[in-house]
Design an enzyme around this catalytic site. Structure first.
Site, PDB file in Angstrom:
ATOM      1  NE  ARG A 116      -2.082   1.040   3.727  1.00  0.00           N
ATOM      2  CZ  ARG A 116      -1.488   2.034   4.387  1.00  0.00           C
ATOM      3  NH1 ARG A 116      -1.457   3.235   3.855  1.00  0.00           N
ATOM      4  NH2 ARG A 116      -0.916   1.819   5.552  1.00  0.00           N
ATOM      5  CG  ASP A 132       9.092   9.262  15.698  1.00  0.00           C
ATOM      6  OD1 ASP A 132       8.399   8.678  16.565  1.00  0.00           O
ATOM      7  OD2 ASP A 132       8.946   9.075  14.476  1.00  0.00           O
TER       8      ASP A 132
END
Length: 426
Positions: free
Chosen positions: A29, A133
């Site tokens: 996807r 992150d």
């Protein structure tokens, strides 16, 4: 897509995202989304671009990693860290508390820690929070400190009144809280990531390890262990307890917080500080079966990963008064059997409820009975199909047990209950 396995290998090497763990549909996807954006129809051409462009690899990572989070999501762990930090400063006032949050996503976790520490009486100069992150868009949102309604869940939102300013339907975090957190990009699998960093008192690394294959899990746990002070506590997700347990790490015995610490080394004096002493009712989860700086997106549209829903003590669905509230308090004190008995008593006297079954699931999770916990989450969902915390906790358990398709279905159901992360933050 003939080149999909090679593209997946590229992602796995870069960030540990294993197609066998998360499913080929997720990889396909996000690859198709990037190919459409670049107007590339041949996946072999896209693979060639990935092999030469670090910027495109980062763009693909940005799509694959869209973590779900909100303020005080892991309330028990956050409040436990604040309480222990206060006790440690009382014993060693000259040493600032060091906390690591990774993946930090869009900043809700490290900012929650900062607020909890200040509420516990710590001064701004007495602690530092480092937050990392892999997703640069998440770090931009975190640095801005502007949040939408999806970042605030549950009924206990007093912190929002104290630390945020409302403006045009959004909430702006006050500067003195933002200044307490140092954000930076980071990849757990990078060879030089925090290899020479000073150790931390507390590490938050929740719902990350379950997406790695076992060898990578061991590598990451070794890294995190090396970042722990001798008396540090690391907090992980409920389904990750078995990954942490080892000859070197043990449960910290903090009910519903899923914290672990280094096994104590025999001291010459035999004295162990009170805040480092084992809890009498430590709940040690059993091993589970075998990510990267954030969980992969999994729904048909860009979707967050498995979180450990927050508020173990304060779920979005309010608990009835009486037995369930007392059960929660007992669970917080580590008295899991008594808490479980009160939940059952509440069901018998008040009738079945999603709140009761959800709390039962949390208590069983904390005690390591993941099979029974799963059943309780399913009962909660039978009574209340839109109970998002139960959906997300069940997804984490299914993921840890290797039921990738089942976990994805639960996450997709949860995804339909809240807006996308980009919409939530504007």
């Amino acid at each position: 897509m003939k080149a999909l396995p090679h593209i997946a290998d590229k992602l796995k090497l870069a960030m540990g995202l294993d197609m066998a763990t998360v499913g080929a549909s997720l990889i396909e996807r996000v690859v198709r989304e990037r190919m459409t954006a670049l107007e590339i129809s041949d996946d072999s051409l896209y693979l060639a671009l990935l092999q030469t462009s670090a910027a495109e690899l980062q763009s693909l990572i940005e799509l694959a990693v869209v973590p779900e989070t909100w303020f005080f999501r892991d309330r028990e762990a956050i409040l436990a860290a604040a309480r222990l930090a206060r006790e440690r400063l009382a014993a060693q006032p000259a040493l600032p508390i060091r906390i690591l949050s990774l993946p930090c996503s869009t900043g809700e976790e490290p900012y929650s820690l900062a607020m909890a520490l200040l509420d516990a009486g710590l001064l701004p100069g007495q602690f530092v929070i480092d937050a990392y992150d892999i997703r640069t868009r998440s770090l931009e949102i975190a640095a801005a400190g502007i949040y939408g309604r999806n970042s605030f869940r549950g009924r206990d939102l007093g912190f929002r009144d104290r630390y945020f300013t409302a403006h045009d339907g959004q909430w702006h975090l006050q500067p003195h809280i933002r200044e307490q957190v140092r954000f930076a990009p980071g990849n757990l699998l990078a060879p030089d990531f925090l290899r020479h960093a000073a150790p931390y008192d507390f590490i938050f690394c929740r719902n990350v390890l379950i997406y790695f294959e076992r060898d990578v899990q061991h590598t990451v746990v070794n890294l995190l262990e090396g970042l722990m002070k001798p008396d540090a506590v690391i907090f992980v997700g409920p389904a990750e307890g078995g990954i942490l347990l080892s000859p070197r790490l043990e449960s910290a015995g903090i009910a519903l917080a899923f914290g672990f610490r280094k096994r104590p080394v025999q001291r010459a004096s035999g004295h162990v500080p009170a805040w480092a002493a084992p809890a009498k009712t430590a709940a040690v989860p059993p091993p589970v079966s075998a990510i990267p700086m954030g969980a992969p997106a999994v729904a048909a549209k860009r979707r967050p990963a498995v979180p450990a829903p927050s508020a173990m003590a304060s779920p979005p669905v309010a608990l009835p008064s009486g037995q369930l509230e007392r059960a929660r308090l007992l669970a917080d004190q580590g008295q899991l059997e008594q808490a479980q008995a009160l939940c059952q008593e509440a069901i018998q006297e008040q009738g079945p409820s999603a709140a009761a079954f959800y709390l039962q699931g949390l208590i069983l999770d904390a005690g390591g009975d993941h099979e029974q916990a799963q059943r309780c989450y399913r009962k909660a969902l039978y009574l209340e199909p839109e109970h998002q915390p139960a959906l997300l906790h069940l997804a984490a358990l299914l993921q840890a047990q290797g039921d990738i398709a089942g976990a994805e279905r639960m996450r997709q159901r949860a995804a339909r209950l809240s807006p996308s992360r980009e919409d939530a933050h504007g």
